[in-house]
Design an enzyme around this catalytic site. Structure first.
Site, mmCIF file in Angstrom:
data_model
loop_
_atom_site.group_PDB
_atom_site.id
_atom_site.type_symbol
_atom_site.label_atom_id
_atom_site.label_comp_id
_atom_site.label_asym_id
_atom_site.label_seq_id
_atom_site.Cartn_x
_atom_site.Cartn_y
_atom_site.Cartn_z
ATOM 1 N N ASN A 66 12.626 -32.790 -13.726
ATOM 2 C CA ASN A 66 12.801 -31.760 -14.569
ATOM 3 C C ASN A 66 14.097 -31.725 -15.387
ATOM 4 O O ASN A 66 14.091 -32.913 -15.982
ATOM 5 C CB ASN A 66 12.619 -30.449 -14.112
ATOM 6 C CG ASN A 66 13.530 -30.237 -12.734
ATOM 7 O OD1 ASN A 66 13.101 -30.787 -11.758
ATOM 8 N ND2 ASN A 66 14.335 -29.265 -12.707
ATOM 9 N N ASP A 67 14.844 -30.956 -15.481
ATOM 10 C CA ASP A 67 15.908 -30.802 -16.651
ATOM 11 C C ASP A 67 16.659 -32.226 -16.728
ATOM 12 O O ASP A 67 17.124 -32.824 -15.962
ATOM 13 C CB ASP A 67 16.978 -29.898 -16.079
ATOM 14 C CG ASP A 67 16.609 -28.757 -15.349
ATOM 15 O OD1 ASP A 67 15.401 -28.312 -15.708
ATOM 16 O OD2 ASP A 67 17.265 -27.814 -15.059
ATOM 17 N N PRO A 68 16.920 -32.432 -18.027
ATOM 18 C CA PRO A 68 18.100 -33.524 -18.321
ATOM 19 C C PRO A 68 19.331 -32.776 -18.037
ATOM 20 O O PRO A 68 19.833 -31.752 -18.022
ATOM 21 C CB PRO A 68 17.984 -33.379 -20.078
ATOM 22 C CG PRO A 68 17.455 -32.116 -20.380
ATOM 23 C CD PRO A 68 16.561 -31.610 -19.256
#
Ligand code: FRU
Length: 689
Positions: A66-68
């Site tokens: 998921n998130d960077p």
């Protein structure tokens, strides 16, 4: 085998990392990570097996992303860390995966940088180059890289901020022995983004109080001791959790600098699930003051057939369980926050007896005779608290509340279901917090109902841009502010049918601010490095819309990866202008502009596979007016995504699509009303990763 045990050998020591490399080597050499070559470009062989593997978007070799995180530039390398589950293709066991790139186009995969251990998951955060060695972690006169992340405790409701450092260009990391560096004993306190504030010569951290919809500001001389200095919010879009904030100064085109505060929100984004909003303003090192937000738009309720308004009992609806009582509620129930936004005197409110009771409420069958079903909905955002549309016993559309007692309009585009017989079911199968749903005024009409628009600025109007966050330490000679986002949506991310990896990042984009009559607005342009991907080029200049139609119909790109730039002129009065991206028989994605509504939309209802989650199919809309009669679009098409940059990047829509493998075709359709409409320029590049 229980993989996790391997990582629990001890708290801090080297043994953990030795084990880790042993394990990574084993995995890589066994071919389990089939795509773990040093670039992101799969061979033709893997392409056949992985038809939706993005070719120029970053993806993990396998497993869940998921998130960077921790985006930082150092010694010629752009680092991209990311929320990664090394053990599965769904969210869980969060660690930081890692990759580097020298050009933002090709990525080299590196071993996991920070691994979950001792019941602490490594949640989102940032990384900086500590040029002045304020932390003391530097070695031999070289600055350390310092990562600042959230420790998420799996055995108690706690999140706190922790740090780790690297002295070898991010290749290996040591968690700081004095962790946590910031702990306020809260369960929803996460996603620290840190930068060096020149004005006050100290570090500044923005961190989200997710459930309170606030960003807190902390400062530090050394990345180890942090002091609270101020807060921002709730304002703008604040229906869901606030996550992954970012704060940076940004150049205004034509001169000047302003500060931009990024606040990601889930749910309650522009398409319902996760989304990325921003605020423009001033920051003095402690306090962020936002410029006025845009004026809101009035509610719109089309005329149509009311399926239910819950004014006079449940009528034909079948009640099961306890949650709904025997008749509609007339408003707020005992123990509930104030319920607002329903029409008339009655509504469905499954808070009868509190959150605990469960049940269902099922309508009589009815025929779908119009293009949209709209309804007012509030309450829980859980998959167990929802309104379903069912055809032949199958759920074909679904909607939930957004953890707010304020009912708002949502609607389903049901054109694909016209003529079918359907029923509605209101489901409450949850008993904990927000375990209830509010529904009112279900309407079948040609147009969708819309709530008044909240004063908000969206960075992206598509469904698949979340946790947008910018790179730190881009050299001054470069001077750009670069970012990307996670190209998915929490509404369905865990169900997207790709394997053996799940999720991709958006393309990297350059940010600036532009002056508009309404105020300063964020502008995003694909980074210029992406031009490296350009292969075969097709161009049409100055043609009538009719000629452009023919030209496009004849175009037969060989590559499935395309960059398209088009500029229309004299089209201010055209009814509608649509570019269809055809990927199979009766399978297409549509980008449509309508002058009457001043609206750009991206319709993926028939874009390929949409059935894996009821919230996936949809039409995503963005406000967009023609500028001096012109409309300019830039599109990037990968195997499983479409990014639209309209009006030079003023309006952006990012959507996943899961099309079939047929060759790609383009089709232009032109409504009436602009006899002098022209294509000033139309370029298509076939991309080659
Ligand atoms: C946002 C988020 C963050 C959190 C991370 C966990 O997508 O929920 O708030 O740090 O994902 O994976």
């Amino acid at each position: 085998m229980n993989h996790l045990k391997l990582w629990k050998v001890d708290g801090q020591g080297n043994k953990v990392r030795e084990w880790f490399y042993f394990w990574v080597l084993l995995i890589f050499s066994s071919g389990w990570l089939s795509n773990a070559q040093p670039t992101n470009a799969p061979t033709l062989h893997t392409l056949g097996r992985e038809p939706w593997r993005p070719q120029f978007h970053f993806t993990p070799p396998s497993q869940w992303m998921n998130d960077p995180n921790g985006m930082v530039y150092y010694e010629g390398e752009y680092h991209l860390f990311y929320q990664f589950n090394p053990f599965g293709d769904r969210w869980g066991h969060m660690s930081w995966g890692h990759a580097v790139s020298r050009d933002l186009v090709r990525w080299e995969h590196l071993p996991v940088a920070l691994i979950e251990e001792n019941d602490v998951m490594i949640f989102s955060g940032s990384a900086v180059v500590d040029w002045k060695n304020t932390s003391g972690f530097g070695l031999n006169g070289r600055p350390p890289l310092v990562a600042i992340y959230t420790g998420h405790f799996t055995k108690k409701p706690l999140q706190n901020q922790q740090i780790a450092f690297s002295n070898d260009r991010g290749r290996t990391w040591t968690k700081y022995s004095g962790n946590p560096v910031l702990d306020v004993n809260m369960a929803d306190f996460r996603d620290p983004k840190v930068f060096w504030h020149e004005g006050s010569s100290r570090w500044v951290m923005t961190v989200a109080l997710a459930a309170e919809k606030k960003v807190h500001f902390y400062t530090s001389p050394n990345l180890k001791q942090w002091k609270y200095v101020g807060e921002f919010g709730p304002t703008g879009a604040a229906a869901g959790l606030w996550e992954c904030p970012d704060l940076f100064p940004l150049s205004v085109e034509g001169g000047g600098t302003k500060w931009v505060l990024i606040v990601n929100i889930n749910p309650g984004g522009p398409t319902g699930g996760s989304g990325c909003q921003y605020f423009v303003g001033e920051f003095d090192g402690a306090k962020f003051t936002a410029d006025p937000l845009p004026a809101s738009r009035a509610e719109f309720v089309p005329s149509g057939k009311v399926i239910a308004d819950f004014e006079a009992g449940y009528l034909g609806w079948k009640v099961e369980g306890e949650a709904f009582g025997t008749a509609p509620a007339s408003g707020t129930l005992p123990g509930q926050q104030a319920v607002a936004g329903f029409r008339g005197l009655g509504l469905v409110n499954s808070f009868k007896g509190g959150d605990r009771p469960q049940g269902t409420l099922t309508s009589e069958p009815f025929d779908i005779t119009a293009a949209h079903i709209s309804f007012l909905i509030g309450g829980g955002a859980l998959p167990e608290t929802r309104l379903d549309l069912r055809v032949d016993g199958k759920v074909v559309r679904t909607a939930t509340g957004r953890e707010s007692e304020q009912l708002r309009w949502q609607s389903w585009d049901v054109r694909a279901l016209l003529g079918q017989r359907a029923e509605l079911q209101i489901v409450d199968r949850a008993s904990g917090g927000w375990g209830h749903l509010n529904v009112d005024h279900i309407l079948l009409a040609d147009e969708a109902a819309r709530s008044a628009i909240e004063p908000v600025l969206w960075a992206d109007y598509g469904a698949d841009f979340y946790a947008g966050v910018s790179w730190s330490d881009i050299p001054a000679q470069d001077g750009r502010r670069l970012w990307l986002g996670w190209m998915s949506n929490w509404s369905y991310a865990n169900d997207v049918p790709t394997s053996p990896w799940r999720s991709a990042m958006s393309i990297p984009r350059e940010l600036t601010l532009q002056r508009t009559p309404e105020g300063l607005r964020l502008v995003q342009r694909p980074v210029r490095e992406l031009a490296k991907l350009r292969g075969k080029h097709h161009r049409l200049a100055q043609a009538t819309l009719a000629d452009a139609k023919i030209w496009l119909a004849k175009l037969k790109p060989e590559s499935r990866l395309l960059e398209i730039a088009v500029e229309f002129e004299n089209i201010a009065t055209i009814e509608d202008l649509a570019l269809r991206f055809i990927t199979g028989e009766n399978e297409f994605t549509v980008i449509r502009w309508q002058s009457g509504k001043n609206q750009l939309s991206l319709d993926r209802t028939r874009s390929g596979r949409v059935d894996f989650h009821p919230k996936f199919a949809g039409v995503h809309e963005a406000p967009l007016a023609a500028r001096e009669g012109r409309l300019q679009l830039k599109l990037f098409l990968d195997t499983s995504s479409l990014e639209v940059f309209a009006s030079e990047g003023n309006v952006v829509l990012t959507d996943l699509i899961l099309p079939s493998l047929a060759p790609r075709r383009l089709e232009l359709s032109v409504g009436a009303g602009a006899p002098d409409g022209q294509v000033r320029n139309l370029e298509v590049w076939e991309l080659q990763p």
